[in-house]
Design an enzyme around this catalytic site. Structure first.
Site, PDB file in Angstrom:
ATOM      1  N   ALA A   1      -1.800  11.070 -20.526  1.00  0.00           N
ATOM      2  CA  ALA A   1      -2.706  11.847 -19.514  1.00  0.00           C
ATOM      3  C   ALA A   1      -4.017  11.577 -20.115  1.00  0.00           C
ATOM      4  O   ALA A   1      -4.754  12.375 -19.214  1.00  0.00           O
ATOM      5  CB  ALA A   1      -1.876  13.302 -19.593  1.00  0.00           C
TER       6      ALA A   1
ATOM      7  N   ARG B   1     -13.464   6.084 -23.036  1.00  0.00           N
ATOM      8  CA  ARG B   1     -14.397   4.907 -23.607  1.00  0.00           C
ATOM      9  C   ARG B   1     -13.949   3.441 -22.742  1.00  0.00           C
ATOM     10  O   ARG B   1     -14.697   2.691 -23.092  1.00  0.00           O
ATOM     11  CB  ARG B   1     -13.681   4.611 -24.953  1.00  0.00           C
ATOM     12  CG  ARG B   1     -14.302   5.711 -25.934  1.00  0.00           C
ATOM     13  CD  ARG B   1     -13.434   5.598 -27.377  1.00  0.00           C
ATOM     14  NE  ARG B   1     -12.173   6.291 -27.178  1.00  0.00           N
ATOM     15  CZ  ARG B   1     -11.231   6.559 -28.322  1.00  0.00           C
ATOM     16  NH1 ARG B   1     -11.600   6.050 -29.134  1.00  0.00           N
ATOM     17  NH2 ARG B   1     -10.078   7.312 -28.177  1.00  0.00           N
TER      18      ARG B   1
ATOM     19  N   GLY C   1      -4.934  17.688 -25.876  1.00  0.00           N
ATOM     20  CA  GLY C   1      -4.533  17.106 -27.278  1.00  0.00           C
ATOM     21  C   GLY C   1      -3.156  16.290 -27.175  1.00  0.00           C
ATOM     22  O   GLY C   1      -2.347  16.648 -26.276  1.00  0.00           O
ATOM     23  N   THR C   2      -2.604  15.458 -28.095  1.00  0.00           N
ATOM     24  CA  THR C   2      -1.294  14.898 -27.944  1.00  0.00           C
ATOM     25  C   THR C   2      -0.097  15.863 -28.108  1.00  0.00           C
ATOM     26  O   THR C   2       0.806  15.468 -27.709  1.00  0.00           O
ATOM     27  CB  THR C   2      -1.330  13.638 -29.204  1.00  0.00           C
ATOM     28  OG1 THR C   2      -1.739  14.398 -30.343  1.00  0.00           O
ATOM     29  CG2 THR C   2      -2.287  12.464 -28.786  1.00  0.00           C
TER      30      THR C   2
ATOM     31  N   ASN D   1       6.023 -37.589   8.883  1.00  0.00           N
ATOM     32  CA  ASN D   1       4.790 -37.881   8.430  1.00  0.00           C
ATOM     33  C   ASN D   1       3.632 -37.301   9.241  1.00  0.00           C
ATOM     34  O   ASN D   1       3.698 -37.247  10.352  1.00  0.00           O
ATOM     35  CB  ASN D   1       4.837 -39.417   8.617  1.00  0.00           C
ATOM     36  CG  ASN D   1       3.518 -39.880   7.891  1.00  0.00           C
ATOM     37  OD1 ASN D   1       3.303 -40.170   6.661  1.00  0.00           O
ATOM     38  ND2 ASN D   1       2.394 -39.913   8.608  1.00  0.00           N
TER      39      ASN D   1
ATOM     40  N   TYR E   1      -4.131 -21.011  16.627  1.00  0.00           N
ATOM     41  CA  TYR E   1      -4.878 -19.759  16.816  1.00  0.00           C
ATOM     42  C   TYR E   1      -5.952 -20.028  18.120  1.00  0.00           C
ATOM     43  O   TYR E   1      -6.685 -20.944  18.177  1.00  0.00           O
ATOM     44  CB  TYR E   1      -5.939 -19.357  15.748  1.00  0.00           C
ATOM     45  CG  TYR E   1      -6.522 -18.295  15.522  1.00  0.00           C
ATOM     46  CD1 TYR E   1      -5.753 -16.981  16.157  1.00  0.00           C
ATOM     47  CD2 TYR E   1      -7.468 -17.955  15.400  1.00  0.00           C
ATOM     48  CE1 TYR E   1      -6.360 -15.568  16.259  1.00  0.00           C
ATOM     49  CE2 TYR E   1      -8.370 -16.517  15.339  1.00  0.00           C
ATOM     50  CZ  TYR E   1      -7.713 -15.735  15.762  1.00  0.00           C
ATOM     51  OH  TYR E   1      -8.340 -14.484  15.685  1.00  0.00           O
TER      52      TYR E   1
ATOM     53  N   SER F   1      -3.019 -39.813  12.556  1.00  0.00           N
ATOM     54  CA  SER F   1      -4.288 -39.384  11.844  1.00  0.00           C
ATOM     55  C   SER F   1      -5.175 -38.825  12.748  1.00  0.00           C
ATOM     56  O   SER F   1      -5.105 -39.143  14.063  1.00  0.00           O
ATOM     57  CB  SER F   1      -5.084 -40.441  11.106  1.00  0.00           C
ATOM     58  OG  SER F   1      -4.169 -40.907  10.075  1.00  0.00           O
TER      59      SER F   1
END
Ligand code: UD1
Ligand code: CA
Length: 460
Positions: A11, A16, A79-80, A377, A387, A405
């Site tokens: 919590a 730091r 506190g813890t 290939n 698109y 190609s």
């Protein structure tokens, strides 16, 4: 081992860290710090895991949702000890309880098990996990009496010079008898340098009431490293990365330079695979046996089959079969499914496309939204134009098709099995099985044209 319940403190503000993000959500090897703690507690046998949340509670709770964890809210961080008070009603009335911190991510299940066994054996009301640090600054110090018995824990800010010299520190992890915990937690006072309720005061209370307190010294002090700032975050990450790399090496993976790879916790790697420097392996990635993951590859949530090699490439949310070659400089975007014995060569980008076994795109291609059969290939410079500026469409290429190609396949088009697309063709219609599609104008040859035009640069 009967610490069936674990309370994990998470919590605190983590001031730091200087961060918008709650401290315990800062990640170590791809997982929030607190999740490392919850998974180790679970592996050590805790079935009921309660996380005390407060600072950034919503964020912490939503990130940890659906993991079978319980939460207790600490609205003010006093506190813890106060944090544990908030979980009191959820703690069972019998058995032992782990109290752990969300900011000590390196603790292991093995240590927690030994710690709990020691606690049970000594019949303590409270046992604290400790370590000996050359530089104990910032940690609570373990104060022992003449007979070496623990007397109390003193926080850095409350410690005398003599106490500050003590090198044994509190890891912030405890094993406690539930009855002792529940009947004493509300008796803590905040009369100290930080005006906080310290969980650590339970030690002195157990000693004074004769209930028995003990300390268990951890074997590997790295395990208790607390993370309070980003320097410590990187130090803890270093330890975790090293640990993960060592686990894989022990399992038969060759890692050329373990200090220069980033492998997240859940990644699975088969034996005889080689990992070269600069590899980043994230998420639910599974890599097979005998693979080669070359320098500077980034692979995220992907599956790579046995014997595949990958060079300098980025692969996300995709799968690759066995004995396939990828890269250098290939980009497999989410939803790519590449078969076995394939080749995805240099500067090939694939997105949401399936490619059957034995198919090849050796260089410079974009394969988006496509279903490609086996032994196809795909030539250099082929583009699956998926698109139209508004919609995306899929295209297909049947088994053994040959796409010459620099062809453009304007989606949606279907190239039949065994069909050929001639180099330089823009395909806008379906090509039947076994057919040739040529879509380019015939060349014109004019003999002697250069001389005729007076353009010759030949020496006379
Ligand atoms: C704590 C211990 C210290 C120990 C160190 C180990 C106390 C008083 N001190 O100091 O002896 O050496 O851990 O790392 O316990 N938290 C809450 N609510 C709060 C305050 C803290 O949930 O009100 C949580 C934090 O989120 C964190 C953990 O408790 O996960 C520890 O808190 P932190 O402030 O980091 O304590 P340390 O000063 O490190
Ligand atoms: Ca801390």
């Amino acid at each position: 081992m009967n610490c069936k319940t674990a309370v994990i403190l998470a919590a605190g503000a983590g001031t730091r860290m200087k961060s918008e993000k709650p401290k315990v959500l800062h990640e170590i090897c791809g997982k929030p710090m607190v999740s490392h703690v919850t998974s180790q507690a679970a592996a050590a046998g805790s079935e009921n895991i309660i996380i005390v949340v407060g600072h950034g509670a919503d964020k912490v709770q939503s990130q940890l949702a659906d993991q079978g964890l319980s939460f207790a809210l600490q609205t003010e961080q006093l506190g813890t000890g106060h944090a544990v008070m908030m979980a009191k009603d959820q703690i069972p009335d019998e058995g032992d309880v782990f109290v752990l911190c969300g900011d000590t991510p390196l603790i292991t299940a093995e240590t927690l098990k030994k710690f709990a066994a020691y606690h049970t054996e000594k019949k303590n009301a409270v046992t604290v996990l400790t370590a000996v640090f050359e530089n104990p600054f910032g940690y609570g110090r373990i104060i022992r009496g003449a007979d070496d018995q623990i007397l109390k824990i003193v926080e850095q800010k409350d410690a005398s010079e003599e106490e500050k010299a003590v090198k044994e520190v509190n890891a912030g992890m405890y094993c406690m008898n539930a009855v002792f915990l529940k009947s004493n937690i509300t008796k803590l006072s905040s009369d100290n340098a930080q005006n906080e309720y310290y969980i650590t005061d339970l030690i002195a209370m157990a000693v004074e009431s004769g209930n028995g307190a003990g300390a268990y010294i951890v074997e590997d002090s790295d395990e208790i490293m607390g993370v309070n700032n980003r320097v410590q975050l990187s130090q803890a990450s270093d330890v975790m990365r090293k640990r993960i790399a060592e686990k894989h090496m022990v399992n038969g993976v060759t890692i050329i330079d373990p200090s220069r790879v980033y492998i997240e916790d859940d990644v699975v790697i088969g034996n005889d695979t080689e990992i070269w420097p600069g590899a980043v392996l994230k998420g639910k990635t599974v890599i097979g046996k005998g693979c080669m993951i070359g320098a500077d590859c980034q692979i995220e949530n992907s599956t790579v089959g046995d014997g595949t090699d990958i060079l300098k490439s980025v692969i996300k949310d995709s799968s690759i079969g066995e004995n396939t070659h990828v890269g250098p400089f290939a980009y497999l975007r989410p939803g790519s499914e590449i078969g076995s014995g394939c080749k995805i060569g240099d500067f090939v980008e694939v997105k949401k496309a399936r490619m059957g076994d034995g198919s090849k795109a050796s260089h410079l291609a974009y394969i988006g939204d496509a279903d490609i059969g086996e032994d196809v290939n795909i030539g250099c410079g082929v583009i699956f134009a998926n698109y139209d500026g508004v919609h995306k469409f899929r295209s297909t290429a049947g088994d053994r098709a040959f796409i010459g190609s620099n062809s453009n396949l304007v989606a949606p088009v279907n190239i039949g099995a065994d069909a050929y697309v001639a180099a330089g063709t823009t395909v806008t219609v379906d090509v039947p099985e076994g057919a040739l599609c040529v879509g380019r104008s015939r060349e014109v040859i004019e003999e002697g044209w250069v001389e005729k035009k007076g353009l010759s640069k030949k020496k006379r």
